[in-house]
Design a protein around this motif. Structure first.
Motif, PDB file in Angstrom:
ATOM      1  N   ASP A 109     -41.802  17.781 -25.882  1.00 38.75           N
ATOM      2  CA  ASP A 109     -42.256  16.391 -25.764  1.00 38.75           C
ATOM      3  C   ASP A 109     -41.686  15.533 -26.889  1.00 38.75           C
ATOM      4  N   ALA A 110     -41.571  16.106 -28.093  1.00 41.66           N
ATOM      5  CA  ALA A 110     -41.031  15.344 -29.223  1.00 41.66           C
ATOM      6  C   ALA A 110     -39.572  14.978 -29.000  1.00 41.66           C
ATOM      7  N   LEU A 111     -38.839  15.837 -28.280  1.00 41.58           N
ATOM      8  CA  LEU A 111     -37.417  15.590 -28.027  1.00 41.58           C
ATOM      9  C   LEU A 111     -37.177  14.736 -26.779  1.00 41.58           C
ATOM     10  N   GLN A 112     -38.229  14.459 -26.015  1.00 38.18           N
ATOM     11  CA  GLN A 112     -38.038  13.752 -24.753  1.00 38.18           C
ATOM     12  C   GLN A 112     -37.383  12.378 -24.916  1.00 38.18           C
ATOM     13  N   PRO A 113     -37.781  11.546 -25.907  1.00 36.91           N
ATOM     14  CA  PRO A 113     -37.092  10.247 -26.074  1.00 36.91           C
ATOM     15  C   PRO A 113     -35.596  10.406 -26.314  1.00 36.91           C
ATOM     16  N   ALA A 158     -32.542   9.150 -23.838  1.00 34.61           N
ATOM     17  CA  ALA A 158     -31.467   8.281 -24.330  1.00 34.61           C
ATOM     18  C   ALA A 158     -30.101   8.871 -24.019  1.00 34.61           C
ATOM     19  N   MET A 159     -29.976  10.193 -24.088  1.00 34.87           N
ATOM     20  CA  MET A 159     -28.683  10.839 -23.867  1.00 34.87           C
ATOM     21  C   MET A 159     -28.196  10.688 -22.428  1.00 34.87           C
ATOM     22  N   ARG A 215     -32.154   3.731 -30.913  1.00 38.98           N
ATOM     23  CA  ARG A 215     -31.451   4.199 -29.717  1.00 38.98           C
ATOM     24  C   ARG A 215     -29.993   3.743 -29.725  1.00 38.98           C
ATOM     25  N   VAL A 216     -29.743   2.502 -30.136  1.00 37.72           N
ATOM     26  CA  VAL A 216     -28.373   1.987 -30.187  1.00 37.72           C
ATOM     27  C   VAL A 216     -27.567   2.725 -31.252  1.00 37.72           C
ATOM     28  N   LEU A 217     -28.153   2.917 -32.429  1.00 38.32           N
ATOM     29  CA  LEU A 217     -27.444   3.611 -33.502  1.00 38.32           C
ATOM     30  C   LEU A 217     -27.070   5.032 -33.079  1.00 38.32           C
TER      31      LEU A 217
END
Length: 395
Positions: free
Chosen positions: A163-167, A171-172, A140-142
């Protein structure tokens, strides 16, 4: 500069995280994180969580880089190694260690690619060697601090893609998200059509410029879209042309084309790859392993190799010498039989050389991080993989 550990009321409670700058800018990149320890490795000692420490480093140094991130894929690290090979650059590693104890908490691979005006563009892989929580935090930091992030999308059914793109979506919209450009690269045909609609809705709401490349399957294709997107970003940031622009890699040779398909699944990769090469790829994929090389003991000829941290010819030659030294020592001590396994411990890397029982005359030379794994853990896995190889005829 020192920063106190997060959550500490007193800086004396825990050793501070060190913001490591170069001691000599002529010899080292002053914006590099950690201190060099040789073997293309840098170390960062931290007192807080690795993700928090990395965030501190990026907020202080403000580096410009590209993050390679996977969604339902394992292509980021393979792409990084393919680019490094084509660029003739080593894959570097940042090891994050616990202050005072020295325990390795995470290892991050990256490569510095040549760019215009003798500049370098850094690529980080978010496929980090760490526990699940730490790996997620560092990824997430990178991604959040990158100048541009490349999102490799694996073979995801259309109904599961959201659902796969939800994380990534979550983060965005975090306050610490700084990345302003995302380049999506579908690795499977089934994901492209469904991805277009999701990305179209993702960009305007976040203020992040999002692009979708056609389906890519080889590193050369991925590099074409990656470099073009990066150059567009740099031209917008530096209209005077002073930004680092990426060019063509592997001119006059087909290094990038010779790499395995990025979208290849483990099952299909296994069906297409010769047994010895598959054995090396599986050995290299074991936790903590940096390089793996299968070689002919008598001639030191390399048969298969994986990992860019060490030269295969060196691993083969040194592996033969280690086995010969072990056999000579056994003979001088009047012990029956040759040495079929030699371990060399010390420092941050350990060496394990083991003769292959299924392939008489061949041996495996493995370089691994003893703080991430142990020979006791690796040995049974290697023995099982060795036993699964087709038996070579005994002449």
């Amino acid at each position: 500069m020192h920063l106190p550990a997060e959550g500490s009321d007193n800086a004396v409670d825990a050793p501070p995280t060190l913001i490591q700058r170069s001691f000599d800018d002529r010899l080292d990149n002053a914006l590099d994180i950690g201190r060099p320890v040789g073997n293309h490795t840098r170390e960062l000692f931290v007192s807080c969580e690795p993700g928090e420490a990395l965030q501190q480093q990026f907020e202080y140094l403000r580096p410009s880089y590209i993050a390679l991130h996977d969604v339902a894929s394992r292509g980021a690290r393979r792409l990084l190694h393919a680019i490094a090979s084509a660029a003739g650059r080593p894959v570097e590693r940042l090891s994050i260690r616990r202050q005072s104890y020295g325990t390795v908490l995470a290892s991050i691979d990256y490569v510095d690619c040549p760019a215009s005006r003798d500049q370098l563009v850094r690529l980080y892989s978010t496929d980090v060697e760490a526990d699940t929580v730490t790996r997620t935090a560092i990824a997430r930091v990178l991604g959040a601090q990158a100048t541009m992030a490349v999102i490799l999308i694996g073979d995801v059914p259309p109904h599961a893609l959201s659902d796969a793109l939800q994380p990534l979506r979550d983060a965005m919209f975090r306050p610490d998200w700084q990345c302003t450009h995302l380049q999506f690269m579908p690795l499977a045909a089934t994901s492209h059509a469904a991805l277009a609609g999701l990305v179209a809705a993702l960009g305007p709401g976040s203020g992040v410029a999002c692009q979708i490349a056609p389906r890519v399957s080889r590193p050369a294709e991925a590099w074409t879209f990656l470099s073009a997107s990066w150059n567009q970003v740099q031209t917008a940031l530096r209209p005077d042309g002073g930004g680092p622009l990426l060019g063509t890699l592997a001119t006059g040779r087909d290094t990038m084309q010779a790499m395995p398909d990025l979208a290849t699944t483990p099952a299909t990769l296994a069906s297409r790859t010769p047994p010895i090469e598959r054995f090396v790829l599986e050995a290299h994929a074991l936790p903590g392993v940096q390089s793996a090389c299968v070689f002919d003991i008598a001639t030191s000829r390399v048969l298969a190799h994986a990992g860019a941290a060490f030269q295969p010819n060196d691993l083969a030659r040194r592996g033969s010498l280690l086995l010969a030294a072990g056999t000579s020592t056994r003979r001088q001590l009047h012990l029956v039989g040759p040495a079929d396994e030699v371990l060399v411990m010390g420092g941050h890397e350990a060496l394990g050389v083991r003769s292959l029982q299924s392939q008489p005359g061949l041996a495996l030379h493995l370089v691994y991080g003893p703080s991430l794994t142990s020979w006791t853990q690796l040995r049974p896995r290697l023995m099982a993989m060795d036993a699964a190889l087709p038996r070579a005829p005994v002449l």
